[in-house]
Design a protein around this motif. Structure first.
Motif, short mmCIF file in Angstrom:
data_model
loop_
_atom_site.label_atom_id
_atom_site.label_comp_id
_atom_site.label_asym_id
_atom_site.label_seq_id
_atom_site.Cartn_x
_atom_site.Cartn_y
_atom_site.Cartn_z
N ALA A 70 0.84 -1.20 0.00
CA ALA A 70 0.00 0.00 0.00
C ALA A 70 0.88 1.24 0.00
CB ALA A 70 -0.92 0.01 1.22
N ASP B 128 -1.26 -1.94 -4.52
CA ASP B 128 -2.54 -2.62 -4.37
C ASP B 128 -3.59 -1.73 -3.75
OD1 ASP B 128 -1.64 -5.33 -5.22
OD2 ASP B 128 -0.36 -5.14 -3.45
N VAL B 129 -3.17 -0.87 -2.82
CA VAL B 129 -4.08 -0.03 -2.03
C VAL B 129 -3.43 1.33 -1.87
CG1 VAL B 129 -5.17 0.27 0.24
CG2 VAL B 129 -5.05 -2.00 -0.77
N TYR B 130 -4.26 2.37 -1.82
CA TYR B 130 -3.78 3.73 -1.56
C TYR B 130 -4.50 4.28 -0.33
CZ TYR B 130 -1.59 3.50 -6.12
OH TYR B 130 -0.80 3.11 -7.17
N ASN C 276 -8.77 4.86 -9.24
CA ASN C 276 -9.65 3.71 -9.10
C ASN C 276 -10.12 3.69 -7.65
OD1 ASN C 276 -10.96 1.27 -9.01
ND2 ASN C 276 -9.32 0.10 -9.97
N LYS D 173 -12.06 2.06 -5.80
CA LYS D 173 -12.20 0.84 -4.98
C LYS D 173 -10.89 0.47 -4.28
CE LYS D 173 -11.26 -2.60 -8.59
NZ LYS D 173 -10.06 -3.15 -7.94
N ASP D 174 -9.78 1.07 -4.72
CA ASP D 174 -8.49 0.79 -4.10
C ASP D 174 -8.04 1.90 -3.15
OD1 ASP D 174 -8.31 -1.52 -5.64
OD2 ASP D 174 -7.31 -0.49 -7.30
#
Length: 225
Positions: free
Chosen positions: A60, A74-76, A106, A108-109
């Motif tokens: 992340a 993968d994630v922010y 995006n 959702k991330d």
């Protein structure tokens, strides 16, 4: 993110050897967060991401600098410093980021973190001009702000370099219903990690990685027992 119990946090501005990095990534931690307060650049962030990507661990980016936003995580995580007195770190920096990157996000991330900075001597407290002298009632109020009013997915209690007051984490735990409680700051070994894990959903282990890698690695099993 919803099931993470233990996370290592690595600062792009700090050196870490390949053996230590491999140990962290293969330790059964739930994720690696890349982020820091000062001297975070696109170049040192993408370099650290490339090294972590040699392993299967989720990764992340905690965005503290719009110029250092790197694709491929993968994630922010987007920090919203709730007790900052400098409005730049409440919403202004976020608007600037959305002007530049909004069409490409995006969602959702992306997870917004309701940050409460509790160490007045930390770099992040000075940068954001945070009012860090918070008693348990203030912590509860900020927890309710993040959880019930703003509906944020994360309430992050940040002590940044010193070990925090477990009673304040307990206070937040009592009033939060939906947000995940992240705790970060001063964890120097498995005992402290286990103590905070009783009340926080996710434990962030950072500085000890650079000081005592064996103690850092021992926090994984302590939290995920």
């Amino acid at each position: 993110m919803e099931k993470w119990r233990h996370v290592f946090k690595l600062d792009p501005d700090k050196e870490i050897g390949e053996e230590a990095l491999e140990g962290l990534c293969e330790s059964r931690t739930d994720a690696i967060i890349v982020g820091g307060t000062t001297n975070v650049t696109f170049d040192n962030t993408i370099d650290l991401l490339a090294r972590i990507r040699r392993h299967a661990v989720p990764c992340a980016l905690e965005v503290s600098n719009v110029d250092a936003i790197v694709p491929g995580f993968d994630v922010y995580f987007i920090p919203l410093v709730l007790n900052a007195q400098n409005p730049e770190w409440i919403l202004n920096a976020h608007v600037k980021g959305l002007e530049e990157h909004g069409p490409f996000i995006n969602w959702k991330d992306v997870y917004v973190e309701g940050y409460v900075v509790c160490n007045e001597n930390s770099s992040v407290a000075r940068l954001t001009e945070s009012r860090a002298d918070l008693d348990e009632d203030k912590i509860k109020a900020y927890a309710r702000l993040a959880d019930q009013m703003l509906k944020l997915p994360i309430f992050y209690i940040e002590y940044s370099g010193i070990y925090g007051d477990v009673r304040k984490v307990q206070a937040a735990h009592k009033v939060i219903h939906n947000s995940r409680i992240f705790y970060g700051g001063g964890i120097s070994g498995p005992e402290q990690a286990a103590e905070m894990a009783e009340w926080a959903d996710t434990i962030i282990v950072g500085n000890i990685v650079y000081e005592d890698i064996e103690q850092a690695l021992a926090t994984v099993s302590a939290v995920k027992k």
